[in-house]
Design a protein around this motif. Structure first.
Motif: not given
Length: 358
Positions: A117-135
């Motif tokens: 948890q004290v190191d540096s990482v090289n990543v690609s990623y995608r983030g999404i919001k979770i609002y409710n069961k459909t969106k």
């Protein structure tokens, strides 16, 4: 908006807010009870997992879609052929958070590297919001690898990313891109307390659970005090246990130099501080308090430099090409015994009675 901004930790936001006036900030909402909010977040995440499916290509680029009778797919929860949905417990704010994650591939366990948890990482990623069961909405994506320090991003990352290893890669030549192989790849579903909680971030409203798909390409083991010894080797609380086994110990975000090693929400275990000067070894340039720098105490004896073992300093532990680690010394003058390999040896830079003057 810059990708790095969107996954910075809440701690960074708090620092900024503390420097501002005490007038009401529209980006911060009143603090809710953690247990109540966690129940709401878990309900949203559970509903999302049950009403959505995901697909991914050969490079583990992930897409999330709503599950319909005509979809021809299983829900994220019930899919057990292409991947398996797992969960782990993360203790924070006195709450046992259930965190779902998917491990498409752990990475190269034999030849890859695993971050702490004290190191540096090289990543690609995608983030999404979770609002409710459909969106759900995408709020960020980085298809090209980006570097992050795990101490400086949202806490969910520092708990989940170290479950994975890097892979191998071939640097690009002649205008061709670098190719990565056998890298770690997965998905994490985070309650808001492990993300931004009552802070809004970009297009993410306060108290929003989020999910990331990610690929771990490379990492750098950090050396916070530039003393030549990696921080992962200076944060170990028990010298007989590999720091890579103890990656789960969560360092305090406010730099009060304590761990939540029991995962009970209390940062009550101090960092390793050999000389007791209040500065952990990870940040101390003189670990044993003998007034000689750690770096000066790891310099190799001339006789230990040869065609294969050429480093100017002993490594913390022996390696295939550097068979002698930082030595320990016992005995008396003229009858010293040197130990270069024992895991529990008192290495020179931690021994106040042995320094470059003697």
């Amino acid at each position: 908006m810059n990708n790095i901004f969107k996954i910075l930790s809440v701690f960074v936001f708090c620092v900024v807010l503390a420097s501002c006036s005490k007038t009401k900030d529209p980006d911060v909402t009143p603090l809710r009870d953690y247990a109540t909010q966690y129940a709401d977040d878990l309900d949203s995440i559970d509903q999302y997992i049950d009403t959505h499916y995901l697909t991914y290509d050969t490079e583990y680029n992930v897409s999330f879609d709503t599950l319909l009778p005509t979809s021809g797919h299983s829900s994220i929860r019930t899919e057990n052929v292409a991947y398996h949905l797992s969960d782990t417990t993360v203790v924070q704010n006195g709450i046992n958070y259930k965190v779902y994650f998917i491990k498409f591939r752990e990475g190269d366990i034999l030849n890859g590297k695993r971050p702490t948890q004290v190191d540096s990482v090289n990543v690609s990623y995608r983030g999404i919001k979770i609002y409710n069961k459909t969106k759900n909405d995408q709020f960020d994506i980085s298809q090209s690898p980006t570097w992050f320090k795990l101490q400086e991003v949202i806490s969910g990352w520092s708990h989940i990313i170290p479950n994975f290893h890097t892979g191998t890669y071939t640097p690009g030549t002649g205008g061709n891109p670098t190719t990565f192989n056998n890298f770690g790849a997965g998905v994490m579903f985070l309650p808001s307390a492990l993300a931004y909680y009552n802070n809004s971030a970009g297009t993410i409203p306060a108290y929003t659970p989020i999910a990331f798909s990610f690929k771990l390409y490379e990492l750098h083991y950090r050396d916070h005090d530039a003393d030549g010894i990696l921080s992962k080797d200076e944060r170990t609380l028990d010298p007989t246990i590999s720091p890579l086994i103890r990656w789960k110990e969560n360092p305090a975000a406010n730099l009060d130099y304590h761990y939540d090693a029991a995962f009970d929400g209390v940062y009550d275990v101090p960092f390793l501080d050999t000389d007791g000067d209040g500065i952990p070894n990870m940040y101390d340039t003189d670990d044993d308090g003998d007034h000689y720098t750690t770096k000066s105490e790891t310099v190799k004896a001339a006789g230990d430099i040869n065609a294969t073992a050429t480093l100017g300093h002993y490594p913390f532990n022996p390696t295939a090409t550097e068979p002698k680690g930082i030595p320990a010394r016992t005995g008396t003058l003229g009858n010293y015994i040197y130990d270069y390999t024992s895991p529990t040896r008192l290495r020179k830079h931690l021994d106040p009675n042995w320094n470059p003057s003697n």
